[in-house]
Design an enzyme around this catalytic site. Structure first.
Site, mmCIF file in Angstrom:
data_model
loop_
_atom_site.group_PDB
_atom_site.id
_atom_site.type_symbol
_atom_site.label_atom_id
_atom_site.label_comp_id
_atom_site.label_asym_id
_atom_site.label_seq_id
_atom_site.Cartn_x
_atom_site.Cartn_y
_atom_site.Cartn_z
ATOM 1 N N TYR A 21 0.824 -1.189 0.000
ATOM 2 C CA TYR A 21 0.000 0.000 0.000
ATOM 3 C C TYR A 21 0.872 1.257 0.000
ATOM 4 O O TYR A 21 1.460 1.644 1.005
ATOM 5 C CB TYR A 21 -0.924 0.023 1.221
ATOM 6 C CG TYR A 21 -1.832 -1.175 1.347
ATOM 7 C CD1 TYR A 21 -2.170 -1.961 0.238
ATOM 8 C CD2 TYR A 21 -2.373 -1.537 2.576
ATOM 9 C CE1 TYR A 21 -3.009 -3.050 0.353
ATOM 10 C CE2 TYR A 21 -3.224 -2.627 2.697
ATOM 11 C CZ TYR A 21 -3.528 -3.382 1.592
ATOM 12 O OH TYR A 21 -4.369 -4.469 1.711
ATOM 13 N N HIS A 25 0.335 -12.348 1.448
ATOM 14 C CA HIS A 25 -0.457 -11.434 0.628
ATOM 15 C C HIS A 25 -0.548 -11.904 -0.825
ATOM 16 O O HIS A 25 0.466 -12.019 -1.513
ATOM 17 C CB HIS A 25 0.180 -10.035 0.672
ATOM 18 C CG HIS A 25 -0.749 -8.933 0.309
ATOM 19 N ND1 HIS A 25 -0.342 -7.616 0.207
ATOM 20 C CD2 HIS A 25 -2.083 -8.922 0.038
ATOM 21 C CE1 HIS A 25 -1.368 -6.858 -0.112
ATOM 22 N NE2 HIS A 25 -2.442 -7.630 -0.232
#
Length: 331
Positions: free
Chosen positions: A65, A150
């Site tokens: 992010y 992830h």
């Protein structure tokens, strides 16, 4: 063993692992890192502060992010908080490597931040450990509570051979308290639940008011293995985020297929008939399932925090769920 929360507020009325308590509404920290639009540091910190004041105690981030910006901002905003009073999760699988000839920004990956680094996939033991230690450095913390692998769906052999064993090792050492996998691929999540010793899965966009493919195989696997579920992307990237879905609303960050737009409009109309609004039902629906312990929602401003807290607090009429079932709009 999973136990009840102790905070009487509706946000913290969650179930927990020992020492890892998830608030029912979790703070998704991708937007404050410039997801699709720049967010200045002052606004980012104010947004985290607003979440804290509203009772949110679960914060989720990732190196991906904003090329680490999310972790840095979140760590700064939480720096003065009692570390034992909140839960933080981050993710592993992508390393951030300095880019000697960076592009102007990272917008190709969805983030309006300078592209000072590039993402390099690394699911090796050393890569997972380095990812965690880099995250701790950016967060300014000595631990995270929950570490997710992830988006491993395109690297399943590596995930099984080295990625998940590395997470298990970190948990066994006490470096992290719980481990999981985050993905929108329910087949990958199901396989990893069966083949490894996970505490949680974060399923993105696949158990929502609009679509529930996670019910087919993933949720039964989680039930069998004692794995709890965190639901993310419950607005399906925008389609369910407004009372009246517009033709240009996005689904999975792309143009919405006509059939799904029509279904979303039917959902919205039924909500309106029962005195509710679509995003209110979309936020509350996943929490009706006993496996779902928290709903993580991305927020980029104090106003969005306030709106989401109010949507969760204002319970929809029970008759709405009956009507949606009768119209075959939910299971």
């Amino acid at each position: 063993m999973i136990t009840g929360g102790t905070d009487p507020s509706h946000l913290a009325d969650a179930l927990a692992w020992p020492d890892v308590q998830l608030s029912r509404l979790g703070f998704g920290a991708a937007p404050i890192a410039g997801l699709y639009a720049a967010v200045d540091e002052e606004t980012a910190v104010a947004t985290v502060d607003a979440a804290w004041e509203a009772g949110i105690r679960y914060f989720d981030t990732a190196p991906h992010y904003g090329l680490g910006r999310s972790e840095r901002l979140l760590g700064a905003a939480l720096a003065q908080r009692d570390r034992d009073s909140y839960v933080i999760s981050t993710k592993a699988g992508r390393l951030l490597v300095p880019d000697p000839s960076p592009a102007a920004d990272d917008s190709d990956n969805g983030f309006v931040v300078p592209a000072t680094h590039r993402r390099v996939w690394d699911l090796s033991r050393d890569g997972i450990r380095r990812s965690l230690y880099d995250s701790l450095d950016r967060l300014g913390l000595d631990r995270v509570d929950l570490l997710y692998l992830h988006d491993p769906e395109h690297r399943m052999d590596q995930a099984l051979a080295t990625g998940l064993p590395a997470l298990i090792e970190l948990r066994d050492e006490g470096t992290v308290r719980a481990i999981g996998v985050g993905s929108k691929d329910t087949d990958a999540l199901t396989l990893l639940v069966h083949e490894s010793d996970l505490d949680a899965v974060m399923v993105a966009g696949r158990y929502t008011l609009l679509r529930q493919p996670a019910l087919d195989r993933l949720f039964p696997a989680c039930q069998t293995r004692g794995v709890v579920v965190v639901a993310a992307a419950v607005f399906n990237s925008g389609l369910l985020a407004t009372p009246d879905p517009e033709p240009d609303a996005t689904y999975d960050y792309q143009a919405t297929p006509p059939a799904l737009l029509e279904r979303a409009r039917r959902l919205a109309a039924t909500c309106a008939d029962h005195g509710a609004v679509l995003p209110q039902a979309a936020l509350q629906f996943p929490l009706r399932h006993p496996l779902v312990r928290s709903v993580v929602v991305g927020m980029r401003s104090p106003l969005e925090v306030t709106q989401n807290v109010e949507l969760l607090a204002d319970a929809v009429p029970p008759q709405l769920w009956t009507a949606l079932r009768e119209q075959d709009l939910i299971p």
